[in-house]
Design a protein around this motif. Structure first.
Motif, short mmCIF file in Angstrom:
data_model
loop_
_atom_site.label_atom_id
_atom_site.label_comp_id
_atom_site.label_asym_id
_atom_site.label_seq_id
_atom_site.Cartn_x
_atom_site.Cartn_y
_atom_site.Cartn_z
N GLY A 123 -0.21 2.38 4.36
CA GLY A 123 -1.49 2.10 3.74
C GLY A 123 -2.09 0.84 4.30
N ALA A 124 -3.16 0.37 3.65
CA ALA A 124 -3.82 -0.88 4.03
C ALA A 124 -3.67 -1.87 2.89
N ILE A 125 -4.44 -2.95 2.93
CA ILE A 125 -4.36 -3.98 1.88
C ILE A 125 -5.54 -3.84 0.94
N GLY A 126 -5.25 -3.70 -0.33
CA GLY A 126 -6.28 -3.53 -1.35
C GLY A 126 -5.70 -2.77 -2.53
N LYS A 127 -6.31 -2.93 -3.69
CA LYS A 127 -5.79 -2.31 -4.90
C LYS A 127 -5.76 -0.79 -4.82
N GLU A 128 -6.66 -0.21 -4.00
CA GLU A 128 -6.71 1.25 -3.87
C GLU A 128 -5.51 1.82 -3.13
N HIS A 129 -4.71 0.96 -2.52
CA HIS A 129 -3.53 1.42 -1.79
C HIS A 129 -2.24 1.26 -2.60
N VAL A 130 -2.38 0.95 -3.88
CA VAL A 130 -1.24 0.88 -4.78
C VAL A 130 -1.14 2.21 -5.51
N VAL A 131 -0.07 2.95 -5.28
CA VAL A 131 0.10 4.27 -5.87
C VAL A 131 0.99 4.17 -7.11
N ASN A 132 0.49 4.69 -8.21
CA ASN A 132 1.25 4.73 -9.45
C ASN A 132 1.73 6.14 -9.74
N ALA A 133 2.74 6.25 -10.57
CA ALA A 133 3.28 7.56 -10.92
C ALA A 133 2.24 8.38 -11.67
N GLY A 134 2.20 9.68 -11.39
CA GLY A 134 1.24 10.55 -12.06
C GLY A 134 1.33 11.96 -11.53
N VAL A 135 0.24 12.68 -11.69
CA VAL A 135 0.16 14.07 -11.24
C VAL A 135 -1.13 14.23 -10.44
N ASP A 136 -1.05 14.85 -9.27
CA ASP A 136 -2.24 15.02 -8.44
C ASP A 136 -3.08 16.21 -8.91
N SER A 137 -4.17 16.48 -8.20
CA SER A 137 -5.10 17.54 -8.59
C SER A 137 -4.48 18.93 -8.55
N ASP A 138 -3.40 19.08 -7.79
CA ASP A 138 -2.71 20.37 -7.69
C ASP A 138 -1.57 20.50 -8.69
N GLY A 139 -1.42 19.50 -9.55
CA GLY A 139 -0.36 19.55 -10.54
C GLY A 139 0.99 19.08 -10.05
N ASN A 140 1.04 18.51 -8.84
CA ASN A 140 2.30 18.01 -8.29
C ASN A 140 2.55 16.58 -8.75
N ARG A 141 3.81 16.29 -9.01
CA ARG A 141 4.16 14.95 -9.46
C ARG A 141 4.03 13.96 -8.31
N VAL A 142 3.44 12.81 -8.58
CA VAL A 142 3.29 11.74 -7.59
C VAL A 142 4.19 10.58 -8.01
N GLU A 143 5.07 10.19 -7.10
CA GLU A 143 5.98 9.07 -7.37
C GLU A 143 5.28 7.76 -7.05
N GLN A 144 5.54 6.74 -7.85
CA GLN A 144 4.88 5.46 -7.63
C GLN A 144 5.57 4.68 -6.52
N ASP A 145 4.82 3.79 -5.90
CA ASP A 145 5.39 2.86 -4.93
C ASP A 145 6.25 1.85 -5.68
N ASP A 146 7.44 1.57 -5.13
CA ASP A 146 8.34 0.58 -5.75
C ASP A 146 8.18 -0.80 -5.15
N ILE A 147 7.83 -0.85 -3.87
CA ILE A 147 7.77 -2.13 -3.18
C ILE A 147 6.77 -2.03 -2.02
N PHE A 148 6.10 -3.13 -1.73
CA PHE A 148 5.07 -3.15 -0.69
C PHE A 148 5.44 -4.16 0.39
N VAL A 149 5.38 -3.71 1.64
CA VAL A 149 5.65 -4.57 2.79
C VAL A 149 4.36 -4.71 3.58
N LEU A 150 3.83 -5.92 3.64
CA LEU A 150 2.53 -6.18 4.28
C LEU A 150 2.75 -6.92 5.60
N ILE A 151 2.20 -6.37 6.66
CA ILE A 151 2.42 -6.90 8.00
C ILE A 151 1.35 -7.95 8.34
#
Length: 257
Positions: free
Chosen positions: A100-128
């Motif tokens: 991803g890039a840098i910004g709040k929109e690149h933080v993924v939280n746990a949930g369900v996508d539009s197709d009903g699939n489970r989305v796992e949240q990011d646990d840790i972020f490594v910024l280059i």
């Protein structure tokens, strides 16, 4: 981090010649090999890692990315992560390591996508190498701070960051909100540090020694490089150990003893 033992705002600084962008020996491949090693090690701890490279900054025709990061977002994804079928890290990319890039929109939280699939949240972020650009009136601090706040208590690791203000056309990086930007930059705790020492900022030979901090709980140590007798190579001898990063004057004074 969630237990408060260690801050979730961390930084790693590794500046030997191949990772120092101010030197001719700088090699982007070495930096990305470091990032890959860190990300894979974290994924092996069952953590979902998001590797992030900042996007374009600026407005209108005055946009771009720092020279040090030019093309990095593409290169890091095309590296050999050994994630293919039958390989050592099979299935790691896309499951435990994402980009991803840098910004709040690149933080993924746990949930369900539009197709009903489970989305796992990011646990840790490594910024280059997050950094602002010379001549651009916006600072990297804004999107970085939003990302850290969106991550909550999840760890954010900066690798070789430069969060200092840069010269901008209208002085926005030097005047408005400077105190707050400095305080935010200083909120990141050093968890690893290695940096070679030289005679001056413009002379990279000979190497005088190094400063290190190998773990969050370890002290800062300054080493002096000394030649072995009879052309037997070199050795780094510790001359200072302290809880705070030693100043340049203190290091030079210890080298002269």
């Amino acid at each position: 981090c969630s237990n408060g033992v260690l801050t979730n705002r961390m930084k790693m600084v590794c500046l030997f010649p191949e990772l120092n962008p101010s030197m001719d020996s700088y090699r982007i491949g070495t930096l990305l090999e470091l990032v890959r090693s860190v990300a894979i090690r974290l994924a092996e701890e069952n953590l979902r890692v998001r590797v992030c490279v900042q996007g374009s900054m600026g407005v209108g025709i005055f946009t771009g990315v720092p020279k040090q990061l030019n093309g990095v977002a593409t290169i890091v994804q095309r590296m050999d992560w050994q994630s293919g079928e039958g390989e050592e890290n099979e299935g790691m990319i896309g499951d435990y390591v994402n980009f991803g890039a840098i910004g709040k929109e690149h933080v993924v939280n746990a949930g369900v996508d539009s197709d009903g699939n489970r989305v796992e949240q990011d646990d840790i972020f490594v910024l280059i190498c997050p950094q602002s650009m010379v001549g651009v009136d916006c600072s990297i601090i804004g999107p970085l701070q939003e990302m850290v706040e969106a991550a909550g208590d999840r760890p954010v690791i900066l690798i070789n960051p430069d969060l200092s203000d840069k010269v901008s056309s209208q002085g926005q990086q030097s005047i408005r909100g400077r105190k707050q930007r400095i305080e935010f930059a200083e909120s990141f705790e050093t968890v690893f540090h290695f940096q070679n020492l030289y005679m001056s900022g413009t002379s990279y030979f000979p190497i005088l020694g190094s400063t290190t901090k190998l773990k969050p709980s370890h002290p800062w140590v300054a080493h002096q490089r000394r030649d072995r007798v009879g052309d037997g190579g070199e050795v780094y001898v510790p001359v200072i150990s302290s809880e705070e990063k030693p100043s340049g004057d203190a290091i030079l004074s210890a080298f002269e003893k």
